[in-house]
Design an enzyme around this catalytic site. Structure first.
Site, PDB file in Angstrom:
ATOM      1  N   ARG A 110      13.428 -17.344  -5.605  1.00 32.92           N
ATOM      2  CA  ARG A 110      12.085 -16.925  -5.165  1.00 32.92           C
ATOM      3  C   ARG A 110      11.750 -17.576  -3.829  1.00 32.92           C
ATOM      4  NH1 ARG A 110       7.972 -19.756  -6.801  1.00 32.92           N
ATOM      5  NH2 ARG A 110       8.558 -19.843  -8.980  1.00 32.92           N
ATOM      6  N   TYR A 134      -2.954   3.109   6.823  1.00 29.57           N
ATOM      7  CA  TYR A 134      -2.139   3.547   5.683  1.00 29.57           C
ATOM      8  C   TYR A 134      -2.978   3.507   4.394  1.00 29.57           C
ATOM      9  CZ  TYR A 134       1.459   3.400   2.085  1.00 29.57           C
ATOM     10  OH  TYR A 134       2.205   3.636   0.960  1.00 29.57           O
ATOM     11  N   ASP A 162       0.785  -3.673  11.925  1.00 30.63           N
ATOM     12  CA  ASP A 162       1.702  -2.978  11.026  1.00 30.63           C
ATOM     13  C   ASP A 162       2.553  -2.063  11.900  1.00 30.63           C
ATOM     14  OD1 ASP A 162       2.976  -1.200   9.293  1.00 30.63           O
ATOM     15  OD2 ASP A 162       1.330  -1.184   7.843  1.00 30.63           O
ATOM     16  N   LYS A 194      10.741   2.086   4.998  1.00 28.05           N
ATOM     17  CA  LYS A 194      10.746   3.223   5.923  1.00 28.05           C
ATOM     18  C   LYS A 194      11.910   3.111   6.912  1.00 28.05           C
ATOM     19  CE  LYS A 194       7.061   3.832   3.500  1.00 28.05           C
ATOM     20  NZ  LYS A 194       5.733   3.396   3.936  1.00 28.05           N
TER      21      LYS A 194
HETATM   22  C1  LIG Z   1       4.647   2.712   3.356  1.00 25.44           C
HETATM   23  C2  LIG Z   1       3.744   1.916   4.215  1.00 25.44           C
HETATM   24  C3  LIG Z   1       3.202   0.710   3.762  1.00 25.44           C
HETATM   25  C4  LIG Z   1       3.440   0.188   2.345  1.00 25.44           C
HETATM   26  O1  LIG Z   1       4.758  -0.112   2.109  1.00 25.44           O
HETATM   27  P1  LIG Z   1       5.455  -0.045   0.646  1.00 25.44           P
HETATM   28  O2  LIG Z   1       6.855  -0.434   0.946  1.00 25.44           O
HETATM   29  O3  LIG Z   1       5.310   1.364   0.151  1.00 25.44           O
HETATM   30  O4  LIG Z   1       4.744  -1.007  -0.223  1.00 25.44           O
HETATM   31  C5  LIG Z   1       2.396   0.004   4.630  1.00 25.44           C
HETATM   32  N1  LIG Z   1       2.135   0.456   5.871  1.00 25.44           N
HETATM   33  C6  LIG Z   1       2.634   1.612   6.336  1.00 25.44           C
HETATM   34  C7  LIG Z   1       2.291   2.066   7.713  1.00 25.44           C
HETATM   35  C8  LIG Z   1       3.446   2.388   5.527  1.00 25.44           C
HETATM   36  O5  LIG Z   1       3.924   3.556   5.974  1.00 25.44           O
END
Ligand SMILES: *Cc1c(COP(=O)(O)O)cnc(C)c1O
Length: 379
Positions: A46, A98, A170, A195
């Site tokens: 962890r 998001y 982000d 992503k």
């Molecule tokens: C998908 C996404 C998230 C969240 O990520 P997860 O891996 O689904 O928890 C946060 N910000 C953006 C811009 C995203 O596309």
């Protein structure tokens, strides 16, 4: 080292026992000590794991940060970053962030006393006027999701610095290949590595990249304390993905440019949102802070001519699915799917309509993708 070299070489080659070229997976929960107080840098997975550490070094290098925490999901990364703050603190963020981030902020953290301003962050005056003595963080998502609005990172980060608030970006939508917020002074970059960084739709993960060692120390402490670090198996998959980030991003983008032009010329498409089009209203900012346009685009479908469900059903290569950034093309309706948790008022305020369609352009052959859209758009 250029970014494509970094993505292949940074953080790998950690196995000196057998000289494996590829980073091994260390599926162990715990590590033994040679004697009290003496181990080889790891004690419990962890808190730290060599496979995860390889990925963290890799992503940190791509973003230009001092280090990174790889987390179980993107939301795990975002949750951990919000734990830098406490109830009563004020956060300024966009009104079109998001959907999952909005839900965490609005439905989970707000009732616990965190204060949020969800505003149009393209309006710099508005950003400045929202700052209070309790403002501790400015949360930036650019380009925004799903309408690809661009926020002036440098200017907003400047507002944060003046307010002594943390600036967090982000960077999921463009990946470090096309945008590096730390170069504009951001304190922290977060990713859903689910992503583009992983890029193959076969794992969920997140990352927090730190601009300096104090932030790193606090962040790593929080990730361990909250228990949101990524499993070694998943970290290994993401590390495999990041190696091809450059070539994938180039291929995604080349397809997106072709498809955006095709859609813009189609009579059943009312409007296309894509930073790579001349019609995008913010060319100056795009040039200033982005090294590419990415491969996310949205458009307004004339649903009187082409009903949504019929359109989706006819498509052969675009799977009706949330998420983005994988090699395969995905399509969805933010109103009914990815952004539904914003509710009708929130959706309307951010400019999303029932006709808005969001597409994650994959790396298939562009001609096949255009032909597929063309037949489905006949209605
Ligand atoms: C998908 C996404 C998230 C969240 O990520 P997860 O891996 O689904 O928890 C946060 N910000 C953006 C811009 C995203 O596309």
């Amino acid at each position: 080292m250029k970014i494509r070299t970094k993505s292949v070489h940074t953080g790998v080659n950690i196995d000196k026992t057998f000289n494996s070229v590829i980073t091994p997976i260390y599926p162990t929960s715990t590590f033994f000590f040679d004697e009290i107080g003496k181990n080889k840098g790891y004690d419990y997975t962890r808190s730290g794991n060599p496979t995860r550490a390889a990925l963290e070094a890799n992503i940190a290098a791509l973003e230009g940060g001092v280090n990174c925490s790889a987390t179980a999901t993107g939301m795990a990364a975002i949750t951990a970053v919000l734990f830098f703050l406490k109830p009563g603190d004020h956060i300024i963020t966009g009104d079109d962030i998001y959907g999952g981030t909005y839900r965490l902020f609005n439905a989970v953290l707000s009732p616990r006393g965190y204060k949020f301003s969800f505003i149009n962050m393209r309006d710099l005056k508005k950003v400045k006027s929202e700052v209070t003595k309790n403002t501790r963080m400015i949360w930036i998502e650019t380009p925004s999701n799903p309408l690809l609005n661009i926020i002036d990172m440098e200017a907003v980060i400047e507002v944060a610095k003046k307010a002594k608030a943390l600036s967090v970006v982000d960077n999921t939508f463009l990946s470090p290949y096309f945008q590096r917020p730390l170069e504009f002074g951001a304190d922290i970059v977060v990713h859903s590595t689910t992503k583009y960084l992983n890029g193959h739709s076969d794992v969920v993960g997140g990352a927090i990249v730190y601009a300096n060692s104090q932030l790193q120390e606090r962040g790593r402490y929080l990730v361990n304390a909250l228990g949101v670090s990524q499993s070694p198996y998943d970290a290994w998959l993401v590390l495999r993905g990041t190696k091809t980030l450059g070539p994938r991003m180039e291929a995604h983008q080349a397809n997106a440019i072709k498809i955006a032009h095709f859609l813009e010329g189609h009579k059943n498409v009312k409007k296309v949102y894509f930073p790579g089009l001349k019609s995008h209203p913010q060319p100056g900012l795009i040039k200033k802070q982005m090294k590419g346009f990415g491969a996310m685009l949205s458009f307004e479908l004339n649903t009187a001519k082409v009903p949504l469900n019929k359109f989706f059903r006819k498509l052969e290569y675009f799977a009706l699915a949330e998420s983005l950034g994988g090699v395969e093309s995905l399509i969805e309706t933010p109103w009914f799917m990815s952004h539904a948790s914003m509710g009708p008022d929130g959706l309307k305020a951010s400019g999303i309509t029932k006709e808005t369609v969001r597409v994650s352009i994959g790396i298939e052959d562009a001609e096949d993708l255009v032909a597929d859209l063309n037949q489905a758009l006949k209605g």
